[in-house]
Structure formats: structure tokens, C-alpha cells
Design a protein around this motif. Structure first.
Motif, PDB file in Angstrom:
ATOM      1  N   TYR A   1      16.978 -29.291 -32.473  1.00  0.00           N
ATOM      2  CA  TYR A   1      15.428 -28.670 -32.430  1.00  0.00           C
ATOM      3  C   TYR A   1      14.863 -29.957 -32.078  1.00  0.00           C
ATOM      4  CZ  TYR A   1      11.200 -26.075 -33.957  1.00  0.00           C
ATOM      5  OH  TYR A   1      10.116 -25.755 -34.038  1.00  0.00           O
ATOM      6  N   PRO A   2      14.581 -30.472 -30.873  1.00  0.00           N
ATOM      7  CA  PRO A   2      13.777 -31.533 -30.359  1.00  0.00           C
ATOM      8  C   PRO A   2      12.378 -31.351 -30.319  1.00  0.00           C
ATOM      9  CG  PRO A   2      14.539 -30.820 -28.618  1.00  0.00           C
ATOM     10  CD  PRO A   2      15.385 -30.084 -29.651  1.00  0.00           C
ATOM     11  N   THR A   3      11.426 -32.416 -31.067  1.00  0.00           N
ATOM     12  CA  THR A   3      10.151 -32.542 -31.091  1.00  0.00           C
ATOM     13  C   THR A   3       9.534 -33.492 -30.330  1.00  0.00           C
ATOM     14  OG1 THR A   3       8.059 -31.887 -32.717  1.00  0.00           O
ATOM     15  CG2 THR A   3      10.257 -33.605 -33.324  1.00  0.00           C
ATOM     16  N   HIS A   4       8.147 -33.243 -30.351  1.00  0.00           N
ATOM     17  CA  HIS A   4       7.320 -34.340 -29.476  1.00  0.00           C
ATOM     18  C   HIS A   4       7.522 -34.299 -28.058  1.00  0.00           C
ATOM     19  CE1 HIS A   4       6.726 -35.477 -33.787  1.00  0.00           C
ATOM     20  NE2 HIS A   4       7.738 -36.456 -33.615  1.00  0.00           N
ATOM     21  N   MET A   5       8.016 -33.214 -27.592  1.00  0.00           N
ATOM     22  CA  MET A   5       8.463 -32.900 -26.108  1.00  0.00           C
ATOM     23  C   MET A   5       7.411 -32.975 -25.163  1.00  0.00           C
ATOM     24  SD  MET A   5      11.734 -32.846 -26.356  1.00  0.00           S
ATOM     25  CE  MET A   5      11.888 -32.452 -24.620  1.00  0.00           C
ATOM     26  N   ASN A   6       5.765 -33.004 -25.706  1.00  0.00           N
ATOM     27  CA  ASN A   6       5.052 -33.009 -24.708  1.00  0.00           C
ATOM     28  C   ASN A   6       4.486 -34.470 -24.531  1.00  0.00           C
ATOM     29  OD1 ASN A   6       4.241 -32.597 -27.400  1.00  0.00           O
ATOM     30  ND2 ASN A   6       2.265 -32.355 -27.136  1.00  0.00           N
ATOM     31  N   ARG A   7       5.317 -35.688 -24.732  1.00  0.00           N
ATOM     32  CA  ARG A   7       5.069 -36.987 -24.608  1.00  0.00           C
ATOM     33  C   ARG A   7       4.572 -37.299 -23.275  1.00  0.00           C
ATOM     34  NH1 ARG A   7       5.787 -40.075 -28.975  1.00  0.00           N
ATOM     35  NH2 ARG A   7       7.428 -39.661 -30.426  1.00  0.00           N
ATOM     36  N   ASN A   8       5.243 -36.952 -22.389  1.00  0.00           N
ATOM     37  CA  ASN A   8       4.781 -37.193 -20.731  1.00  0.00           C
ATOM     38  C   ASN A   8       5.500 -35.893 -19.810  1.00  0.00           C
ATOM     39  OD1 ASN A   8       7.624 -37.820 -20.386  1.00  0.00           O
ATOM     40  ND2 ASN A   8       7.222 -39.552 -21.521  1.00  0.00           N
ATOM     41  N   GLN A   9       4.895 -35.973 -18.721  1.00  0.00           N
ATOM     42  CA  GLN A   9       5.407 -34.751 -17.674  1.00  0.00           C
ATOM     43  C   GLN A   9       6.962 -34.822 -17.804  1.00  0.00           C
ATOM     44  OE1 GLN A   9       3.488 -32.593 -15.756  1.00  0.00           O
ATOM     45  NE2 GLN A   9       5.259 -31.867 -15.305  1.00  0.00           N
TER      46      GLN A   9
ATOM     47  N   ASP B   1      -3.302 -41.457 -26.076  1.00  0.00           N
ATOM     48  CA  ASP B   1      -1.838 -40.971 -25.484  1.00  0.00           C
ATOM     49  C   ASP B   1      -2.328 -40.016 -24.430  1.00  0.00           C
ATOM     50  OD1 ASP B   1      -0.032 -42.355 -27.197  1.00  0.00           O
ATOM     51  OD2 ASP B   1      -0.489 -41.086 -28.679  1.00  0.00           O
ATOM     52  N   LEU B   2      -3.315 -38.899 -24.537  1.00  0.00           N
ATOM     53  CA  LEU B   2      -3.731 -38.089 -23.506  1.00  0.00           C
ATOM     54  C   LEU B   2      -4.030 -38.893 -22.349  1.00  0.00           C
ATOM     55  CD1 LEU B   2      -5.531 -35.542 -25.660  1.00  0.00           C
ATOM     56  CD2 LEU B   2      -3.465 -35.306 -24.764  1.00  0.00           C
ATOM     57  N   ALA B   3      -4.676 -39.971 -22.232  1.00  0.00           N
ATOM     58  CA  ALA B   3      -5.147 -40.691 -21.061  1.00  0.00           C
ATOM     59  C   ALA B   3      -3.879 -41.458 -20.627  1.00  0.00           C
ATOM     60  CB  ALA B   3      -6.206 -41.455 -21.701  1.00  0.00           C
ATOM     61  N   HIS B   4      -2.800 -41.802 -21.293  1.00  0.00           N
ATOM     62  CA  HIS B   4      -1.896 -42.343 -20.761  1.00  0.00           C
ATOM     63  C   HIS B   4      -0.658 -41.471 -20.599  1.00  0.00           C
ATOM     64  CE1 HIS B   4      -4.318 -45.592 -22.133  1.00  0.00           C
ATOM     65  NE2 HIS B   4      -3.611 -46.326 -21.251  1.00  0.00           N
ATOM     66  N   GLY B   5      -0.740 -40.301 -20.330  1.00  0.00           N
ATOM     67  CA  GLY B   5       0.262 -39.431 -19.872  1.00  0.00           C
ATOM     68  C   GLY B   5       0.900 -38.213 -20.648  1.00  0.00           C
ATOM     69  N   GLU B   6       0.345 -38.300 -22.069  1.00  0.00           N
ATOM     70  CA  GLU B   6       0.656 -37.186 -22.862  1.00  0.00           C
ATOM     71  C   GLU B   6       0.333 -35.906 -22.501  1.00  0.00           C
ATOM     72  OE1 GLU B   6       0.139 -36.018 -27.404  1.00  0.00           O
ATOM     73  OE2 GLU B   6       1.189 -37.805 -27.162  1.00  0.00           O
ATOM     74  N   MET B   7       0.978 -34.783 -22.552  1.00  0.00           N
ATOM     75  CA  MET B   7       0.193 -33.580 -22.069  1.00  0.00           C
ATOM     76  C   MET B   7       0.157 -32.664 -23.532  1.00  0.00           C
ATOM     77  SD  MET B   7       2.328 -30.190 -19.977  1.00  0.00           S
ATOM     78  CE  MET B   7       2.661 -31.313 -18.547  1.00  0.00           C
ATOM     79  N   ALA B   8      -1.160 -32.137 -23.476  1.00  0.00           N
ATOM     80  CA  ALA B   8      -1.599 -31.636 -24.605  1.00  0.00           C
ATOM     81  C   ALA B   8      -0.740 -30.425 -24.879  1.00  0.00           C
ATOM     82  CB  ALA B   8      -3.080 -31.014 -24.323  1.00  0.00           C
ATOM     83  N   ALA B   9      -0.252 -30.034 -26.196  1.00  0.00           N
ATOM     84  CA  ALA B   9       0.776 -29.033 -26.626  1.00  0.00           C
ATOM     85  C   ALA B   9       0.405 -27.972 -25.967  1.00  0.00           C
ATOM     86  CB  ALA B   9       0.779 -28.949 -28.176  1.00  0.00           C
ATOM     87  N   ALA B  10      -1.040 -27.255 -25.977  1.00  0.00           N
ATOM     88  CA  ALA B  10      -1.239 -26.082 -25.309  1.00  0.00           C
ATOM     89  C   ALA B  10      -0.851 -26.096 -23.902  1.00  0.00           C
ATOM     90  CB  ALA B  10      -2.533 -25.807 -25.698  1.00  0.00           C
ATOM     91  N   GLN B  11      -1.104 -27.010 -23.289  1.00  0.00           N
ATOM     92  CA  GLN B  11      -1.022 -27.138 -21.672  1.00  0.00           C
ATOM     93  C   GLN B  11       0.441 -27.077 -21.583  1.00  0.00           C
ATOM     94  OE1 GLN B  11      -2.699 -30.610 -20.072  1.00  0.00           O
ATOM     95  NE2 GLN B  11      -1.706 -30.307 -18.157  1.00  0.00           N
ATOM     96  N   ALA B  12       1.273 -27.947 -22.295  1.00  0.00           N
ATOM     97  CA  ALA B  12       2.610 -27.824 -22.182  1.00  0.00           C
ATOM     98  C   ALA B  12       3.402 -26.513 -22.582  1.00  0.00           C
ATOM     99  CB  ALA B  12       3.506 -28.906 -23.130  1.00  0.00           C
ATOM    100  N   LEU B  13       2.812 -25.779 -23.488  1.00  0.00           N
ATOM    101  CA  LEU B  13       3.206 -24.411 -23.676  1.00  0.00           C
ATOM    102  C   LEU B  13       2.895 -23.365 -22.241  1.00  0.00           C
ATOM    103  CD1 LEU B  13       4.259 -22.512 -25.724  1.00  0.00           C
ATOM    104  CD2 LEU B  13       2.045 -21.865 -26.395  1.00  0.00           C
TER     105      LEU B  13
END
Length: 393
Positions: A226-234, A260-272
């Protein structure tokens, strides 16, 4: 004491129309179009509490699949160890079930403290489960044996977070991770638990390669992980989509930093929303808060440049963001924080059904914030204010 919630729009998390819901003894006793209690001589004062749910959404209590209830952190030294979670941190955000873990620090943070904190929160009314192990292999445990932990400690349901693709992890081999997953899987089978292996995925370019190698080279199925933190980047989100195509479930972290959001992380809601748009089955997607974890900010050379603390409330805010800003349906957004994490973890939570635990949240239909929260039938929050707080809050 019985409580009937009248004429709320019910999501189980699937839409079920306008219903009355009767709860008592910590359970959902009945779900009907109209529950008439007068014929049972239940009109005596104090015997039945009625809650007007008109204009509100009645949903399952949120299941937060990764919370550092006893604190975490330490990447910036001893003074950076984060504080423990308090009861109302969860309940005021609609969270009635948390799954607790250690993280980077399994030296000054111990499973003894983790399980003790879990038992304390359970005494206060929350549903709490735990992982044994931590970032590192060999896995530390409460009893000295991860299989014994899972089999004989009621709260412990699996192993995690095991770190991969991260400079803070122990860089496990295929065989090391497969052996640990086998221990968790078999112990879970023997004790009626899922034995899920929670995987902390760092920003390394190898992404989920190690999990695929375990599934390809051994008999351990990909669904054990069950991998988590899967929205770190595109790139990691896209690796997660491929993981789902092979039958897996992935988790997005709702606590984040502006850096982190400014450096490539995708917000969780956006990733969903992104994954659903790409055709991923919504049942394979979850969100968790990583509450009370440290959120270390590393530069491109893995040097620490800042540190913040995860918040349980971010789970609620990401659910709202998914619905209001990214056009995710209420049903699919709810599934990601209720039934989906419950399924991958093997928990009888996250759904409103007759005879199920009465973990319920009444959401305002305008801003989707919790007005009332019940955990195992106990009213924890009313009119957005906590009625039950932790002993030291």
C-alpha cells in the motif's frame, strides 16, 4: 440511549437518498425512509435523541490510514521531534478511525509508546489501529517479532511505513522486502487480519520499481503493498497509475508545504482527480493526512532546508477541495477517505450499513464541514465543537 438522525442525504459512501438512521449500542440499528419509534413506547424523555439532518449529508466517519499519533520527525535534531496527536485533532475533522505508524525515527520513538497512545485514544472514543515496523529493515517491533505483533496485539494490523526510493530508508533488496511482506501476509492470515505492508515512497527516480520486482520474482502479490506519498511529483503519480493497472491501491498525502507544491508536488485532491480522469478505478485511490509527521523540506542535494508538521485536518480540506475545485463526485471523494482505505487495510469501517459500527459524520451541504461526528455511537462533535476532548487538551 438511542439516536435517530432524521432526513439526511445518506452516502454509505454511495448515494442512498434521503433516509432516517437509527443508532444505539455503538451500532447502526436501522436505515429507513422514515423510522417511527412511537409504537415502541420510546417517547419517554431522554430515551431517544433526535437530530435533524435535513439539508445535510450523512457520511461514514473518515478513515485516516497514516497518522503519527505519538509524534514523529527529528530530521532537524531532537528539538524537531513533533508532538503527539490529540483526540479532537481527528474528530473535529470528521476522522473516527486512524492507523498509526512510526516513521524515520524508530530509536527514540518506540512501538511501546505507539501502542500505549493508541490504547489511550481508544479509551477516549476513537478507533485506532497500528503498524509494526518503521522505515527500516530489519523491522523493529513491540514483541521482538513482527509476526507475533500482528497476531497477538489487537491494534496491530500490518507493517509500515517501510521506506523505498528515499535516502532515509535502509535501501532494502527484493528478498528483504519480500521476506518482510511474507511475514506480514502469513501473520495476517493466521489472525484474521489483512497484513498490509504500508510503503513510504520517497522522491527517488526508482519510484515503485522495487514493488514490481517483488511481485515479478516472488509469490507475494502486488496487492500486499500500500504505497503512500504518491503525489510527490507528476512522474510518481504516473507510476502510481501503472501500479493501479496491475491491481494495486495507491495513497495520496494531504499534508504538504508551500515549498513542495512549488517544486513539483501535486496536491492530493488534484492527484485524485487526475487519476480518475485517466481511467483509474476510484476504488483504488485513497488519501491520508500523515498527521503529526514532520514534513521535512529537502533541496535537490537532500539537504534539509525546512520542516513543518502534518495536520489531520488536511484530510477534510482535501476531500472538500476534490469536490469543490476538481469536480470529483462526492461519492468518489468520500470513497477515498472511507471505504477504500478500510478495504485495503481489512477494516470493518468506512461504510454505513445496518449492524456496522456507528461511525458517522453529518456534513453541512454548503461547505462540507462536519457539524456532528459520532465514533462508535458516541457523539464527539456537535455544532462543529468538540464535546469530548482528550484528557490533556
Amino acid at each position: 440511549m438511542l439516536t435517530v438522525i432524521r432526513q439526511a442525504q445518506l452516502f454509505t459512501p454511495h448515494p442512498a437518498g434521503i433516509k432516517d438512521v437509527l443508532i444505539g449500542g455503538g451500532k447502526v440499528l436501522a436505515i429507513e425512509n422514515n423510522i417511527d419509534l412511537s409504537i415502541n413506547d420510546l417517547s419517554a424523555p431522554g430515551l431517544v435523541t433526535e437530530v435533524d439532518g435535513k439539508g445535510m449529508l450523512l457520511v461514514p466517519g473518515f478513515v485516516d490510514s497514516l497518522v503519527h499519533i505519538s509524534g514523529g520527525g527529528g530530521e532537524a535534531g531532537f528539538a524537531s521531534r513533533t508532538p503527539q496527536m490529540q483526540l479532537s485533532d481527528a474528530t473535529t475533522a470528521g476522522i473516527t478511525t486512524v492507523v498509526a505508524a512510526l516513521g524515520t525515527d524508530a530509536v527514540s520513538r518506540t512501538h511501546t509508546d505507539l501502542v500505549a497512545k493508541a490504547k489511550g485514544l481508544k479509551e477516549e472514543g476513537l478507533n485506532v489501529f497500528c503498524y509494526t515496523g518503521s522505515y527500516h529493515i530489519p523491522a523493529k517491533s513491540l514483541t521482538g517479532d513482527v509476526e507475533k505483533d500482528i497476531m497477538f496485539i489487537d491494534e496491530i494490523i500490518g507493517i509500515g511505513e517501510v521506506a523505498i526510493a528515499d535516502h532515509r530508508g535502509s535501501q532494502p533488496s527484493v528478498q528483504q522486502l519480500a521476506h518482510l511482506a511474507s511475514q506480514s501476509r502469513v501473520a495476517g492470515m493466521l489472525s484474521g487480519k489483512r497484513g498490509t505492508v504500508s510503503i513510504h515512497v520517497g522522491p527517488g527516480p526508482e519510484h515503485l520499481d522495487l514493488l514490481h520486482k517483488v511481485a515479478d520474482e516472488t509469490d507475494i502479490p502486488l496487492t500486499q503493498f500500500y504505497p503512500t506519498h504518491m503525489n510527490r511529483n507528476q512522474e510518481l503519480v504516473e507510476a502510481g497509475i501503472r501500479f493501479c493497472q496491475y491491481g494495486g491501491t495507491i495513497d495520496f498525502t494531504t499534508s504538504t508545504t508551500e515549498y513542495d507544491l512549488a517544486h513539483g508536488e501535486m496536491a492530493a485532491a488534484q492527484a485524485l482527480a487526475f487519476c480518475i480522469d485517466k481511467g483509474v478505478n476510484p476504488e483504488q485511490l485513497t488519501m491520508s493526512s500523515d498527521g503529526h509527521a514532520s514534513l521535512p523540506i529537502f533541496d535537490k542535494n537532500n539537504q534539509l532546508v525546512g520542516l513543518e508538521v502534518g495536520q489531520e485536518r488536511s484530510l477534510l480540506m482535501s476531500f472538500i477541495e476534490a469536490v469543490q475545485q476538481h469536480d470529483v463526485t462526492i461519492e468518489h471523494a468520500l470513497m477515498s477517505v472511507t471505504s477504500n482505505p478500510a478495504t485495503i487495510l481489512g477494516l470493518k469501517k468506512g461504510r454505513i450499513l445496518a449492524n456496522a459500527d456507528a461511525d458517522l459524520v453529518l456534513l453541512n451541504d454548503t461547505d462540507l464541514h462536519p457539524e456532528y461526528v459520532w465514533s462508535r455511537g458516541q457523539l464527539m462533535v456537535a455544532d462543529r465543537k468538540p464535546l469530548v476532548v482528550g484528557r490533556f487538551e
